[in-house]
Write a protein that holds these residues in place. Structure first.
Motif, PDB file in Angstrom:
ATOM      1  N   GLN A 183       0.841  -1.202   0.000  1.00 41.46           N
ATOM      2  CA  GLN A 183       0.000   0.000   0.000  1.00 41.46           C
ATOM      3  C   GLN A 183       0.873   1.249   0.000  1.00 41.46           C
ATOM      4  N   MET A 184       1.984   1.196   0.732  1.00 37.92           N
ATOM      5  CA  MET A 184       2.901   2.338   0.800  1.00 37.92           C
ATOM      6  C   MET A 184       3.742   2.468  -0.466  1.00 37.92           C
ATOM      7  N   MET A 185       4.189   1.325  -0.986  1.00 32.64           N
ATOM      8  CA  MET A 185       5.079   1.298  -2.153  1.00 32.64           C
ATOM      9  C   MET A 185       4.588   0.224  -3.123  1.00 32.64           C
ATOM     10  N   PRO A 186       3.635   0.550  -3.985  1.00 34.43           N
ATOM     11  CA  PRO A 186       3.016  -0.456  -4.854  1.00 34.43           C
ATOM     12  C   PRO A 186       3.977  -1.213  -5.781  1.00 34.43           C
ATOM     13  N   LEU A 187       5.119  -0.623  -6.119  1.00 37.33           N
ATOM     14  CA  LEU A 187       6.060  -1.286  -7.026  1.00 37.33           C
ATOM     15  C   LEU A 187       7.126  -2.104  -6.289  1.00 37.33           C
ATOM     16  N   LEU A 188       7.034  -2.149  -4.973  1.00 40.45           N
ATOM     17  CA  LEU A 188       7.998  -2.888  -4.153  1.00 40.45           C
ATOM     18  C   LEU A 188       7.963  -4.379  -4.489  1.00 40.45           C
ATOM     19  N   LYS A 189       9.133  -4.989  -4.555  1.00 35.64           N
ATOM     20  CA  LYS A 189       9.240  -6.428  -4.795  1.00 35.64           C
ATOM     21  C   LYS A 189       9.487  -7.121  -3.455  1.00 35.64           C
ATOM     22  N   VAL A 190       8.757  -8.225  -3.231  1.00 38.48           N
ATOM     23  CA  VAL A 190       8.848  -8.935  -1.953  1.00 38.48           C
ATOM     24  C   VAL A 190       9.001 -10.427  -2.199  1.00 38.48           C
ATOM     25  N   ILE A 191      10.009 -11.010  -1.553  1.00 40.88           N
ATOM     26  CA  ILE A 191      10.177 -12.466  -1.515  1.00 40.88           C
ATOM     27  C   ILE A 191       9.721 -12.906  -0.128  1.00 40.88           C
ATOM     28  N   PHE A 217       7.065 -22.943   6.966  1.00 41.24           N
ATOM     29  CA  PHE A 217       5.708 -23.495   7.012  1.00 41.24           C
ATOM     30  C   PHE A 217       4.965 -23.164   5.723  1.00 41.24           C
ATOM     31  N   GLY A 218       5.607 -23.390   4.586  1.00 41.06           N
ATOM     32  CA  GLY A 218       5.062 -22.974   3.296  1.00 41.06           C
ATOM     33  C   GLY A 218       4.151 -23.984   2.631  1.00 41.06           C
ATOM     34  N   SER A 219       2.936 -24.114   3.113  1.00 39.42           N
ATOM     35  CA  SER A 219       1.967 -24.987   2.450  1.00 39.42           C
ATOM     36  C   SER A 219       1.544 -24.358   1.131  1.00 39.42           C
ATOM     37  N   ASP A 220       0.887 -25.129   0.285  1.00 38.01           N
ATOM     38  CA  ASP A 220       0.422 -24.594  -0.991  1.00 38.01           C
ATOM     39  C   ASP A 220      -0.530 -23.422  -0.782  1.00 38.01           C
ATOM     40  N   SER A 221      -1.420 -23.521   0.197  1.00 38.92           N
ATOM     41  CA  SER A 221      -2.366 -22.427   0.430  1.00 38.92           C
ATOM     42  C   SER A 221      -1.652 -21.174   0.944  1.00 38.92           C
ATOM     43  N   THR A 222      -0.611 -21.356   1.758  1.00 45.76           N
ATOM     44  CA  THR A 222       0.179 -20.232   2.249  1.00 45.76           C
ATOM     45  C   THR A 222       0.866 -19.533   1.082  1.00 45.76           C
ATOM     46  N   LYS A 223       1.456 -20.313   0.196  1.00 47.28           N
ATOM     47  CA  LYS A 223       2.147 -19.740  -0.967  1.00 47.28           C
ATOM     48  C   LYS A 223       1.170 -19.007  -1.880  1.00 47.28           C
ATOM     49  N   THR A 224      -0.001 -19.585  -2.054  1.00 46.57           N
ATOM     50  CA  THR A 224      -1.028 -18.946  -2.894  1.00 46.57           C
ATOM     51  C   THR A 224      -1.454 -17.619  -2.286  1.00 46.57           C
ATOM     52  N   LYS A 225      -1.700 -17.587  -0.977  1.00 46.61           N
ATOM     53  CA  LYS A 225      -2.096 -16.349  -0.297  1.00 46.61           C
ATOM     54  C   LYS A 225      -1.022 -15.276  -0.466  1.00 46.61           C
ATOM     55  N   ALA A 226       0.232 -15.677  -0.285  1.00 44.17           N
ATOM     56  CA  ALA A 226       1.334 -14.721  -0.399  1.00 44.17           C
ATOM     57  C   ALA A 226       1.414 -14.146  -1.809  1.00 44.17           C
ATOM     58  N   ARG A 227       1.312 -15.001  -2.813  1.00 48.56           N
ATOM     59  CA  ARG A 227       1.394 -14.527  -4.202  1.00 48.56           C
ATOM     60  C   ARG A 227       0.189 -13.657  -4.556  1.00 48.56           C
ATOM     61  N   GLU A 228      -0.987 -14.066  -4.102  1.00 49.86           N
ATOM     62  CA  GLU A 228      -2.189 -13.262  -4.360  1.00 49.86           C
ATOM     63  C   GLU A 228      -2.106 -11.895  -3.679  1.00 49.86           C
ATOM     64  N   SER A 229      -1.372 -11.832  -2.582  1.00 48.76           N
ATOM     65  CA  SER A 229      -1.212 -10.565  -1.857  1.00 48.76           C
ATOM     66  C   SER A 229      -0.097  -9.702  -2.430  1.00 48.76           C
ATOM     67  N   GLY A 230       0.678 -10.254  -3.375  1.00 42.47           N
ATOM     68  CA  GLY A 230       1.686  -9.433  -4.047  1.00 42.47           C
ATOM     69  C   GLY A 230       3.120  -9.892  -3.952  1.00 42.47           C
ATOM     70  N   ALA A 231       3.395 -10.998  -3.264  1.00 40.27           N
ATOM     71  CA  ALA A 231       4.773 -11.510  -3.221  1.00 40.27           C
ATOM     72  C   ALA A 231       5.171 -11.995  -4.612  1.00 40.27           C
ATOM     73  N   VAL A 232       6.402 -11.698  -5.021  1.00 39.49           N
ATOM     74  CA  VAL A 232       6.859 -12.136  -6.341  1.00 39.49           C
ATOM     75  C   VAL A 232       7.468 -13.530  -6.310  1.00 39.49           C
ATOM     76  N   ASP A 233       7.822 -13.991  -5.111  1.00 36.07           N
ATOM     77  CA  ASP A 233       8.369 -15.338  -4.980  1.00 36.07           C
ATOM     78  C   ASP A 233       8.135 -15.808  -3.550  1.00 36.07           C
ATOM     79  N   PHE A 234       8.170 -17.120  -3.360  1.00 37.31           N
ATOM     80  CA  PHE A 234       8.022 -17.722  -2.036  1.00 37.31           C
ATOM     81  C   PHE A 234       9.067 -18.825  -1.949  1.00 37.31           C
ATOM     82  N   ILE A 235       9.942 -18.721  -0.975  1.00 35.43           N
ATOM     83  CA  ILE A 235      11.034 -19.685  -0.839  1.00 35.43           C
ATOM     84  C   ILE A 235      10.910 -20.388   0.510  1.00 35.43           C
TER      85      ILE A 235
END
Length: 138
Positions: A82-90, A95-113
């Motif tokens: 919200q503060m920096m819309p072009l910010l990139k976030v990994i 505890f990276g379940s498939d649903s956790t990874k999906t939530k993170a990507r849907e919220s704007g994360a560019v990668d999940f490791i």
């Protein structure tokens, strides 16, 4: 001729990165890896401090743990974007379940490791994201 820092890394490829993890050892390990690559690194051990730093500084990339004490990494991700819309976030997590990874990507994360992670995979992900960000600026 490109300008290089003391480690031989081209200055155009250096970035300002924020590492957010409530595990102090993990913050230090990630910070050391990124500094070795010539990047400027700040660390935060909780979401509240991370949001204060994001408000005051411009970051090219944030490496953000999904599970933090206090406010969650997902909330930090959403507020940071919200503060920096072009910010990139990994996002990172042990505890990276498939649903956790999906939530993170849907919220704007560019990668999940997943933690523990392969250092080469992590470094490559950072380089890919920063290279793409640089290309988007041009």
């Amino acid at each position: 001729m490109p300008i290089r820092n003391s480690k031989g890394v081209e200055k155009d490829n250096m970035a300002k990165i924020l590492v957010v993890d409530d595990n102090l050892d993990m913050c230090q390990i990630i910070s050391d890896i990124l500094k070795e690559g010539g990047h400027t690194v700040n660390v935060s051990y909780n979401g509240e401090d991370a949001l204060r730093k994001i408000k005051k500084n411009h970051y090219d990339l944030i490496v953000l743990d999904y599970r933090l004490s206090g406010i969650s990494g997902l909330v930090v991700l959403e507020k940071a974007l919200q503060m920096m819309p072009l910010l990139k976030v990994i996002m990172i997590s042990a505890f990276g379940s498939d649903s956790t990874k999906t939530k993170a990507r849907e919220s704007g994360a560019v990668d999940f490791i997943d933690k523990p992670f392969d250092i080469k995979r992590f470094v490559q992900a950072v380089q890919d994201i920063l290279t793409k960000k640089t290309a988007e600026k041009e």
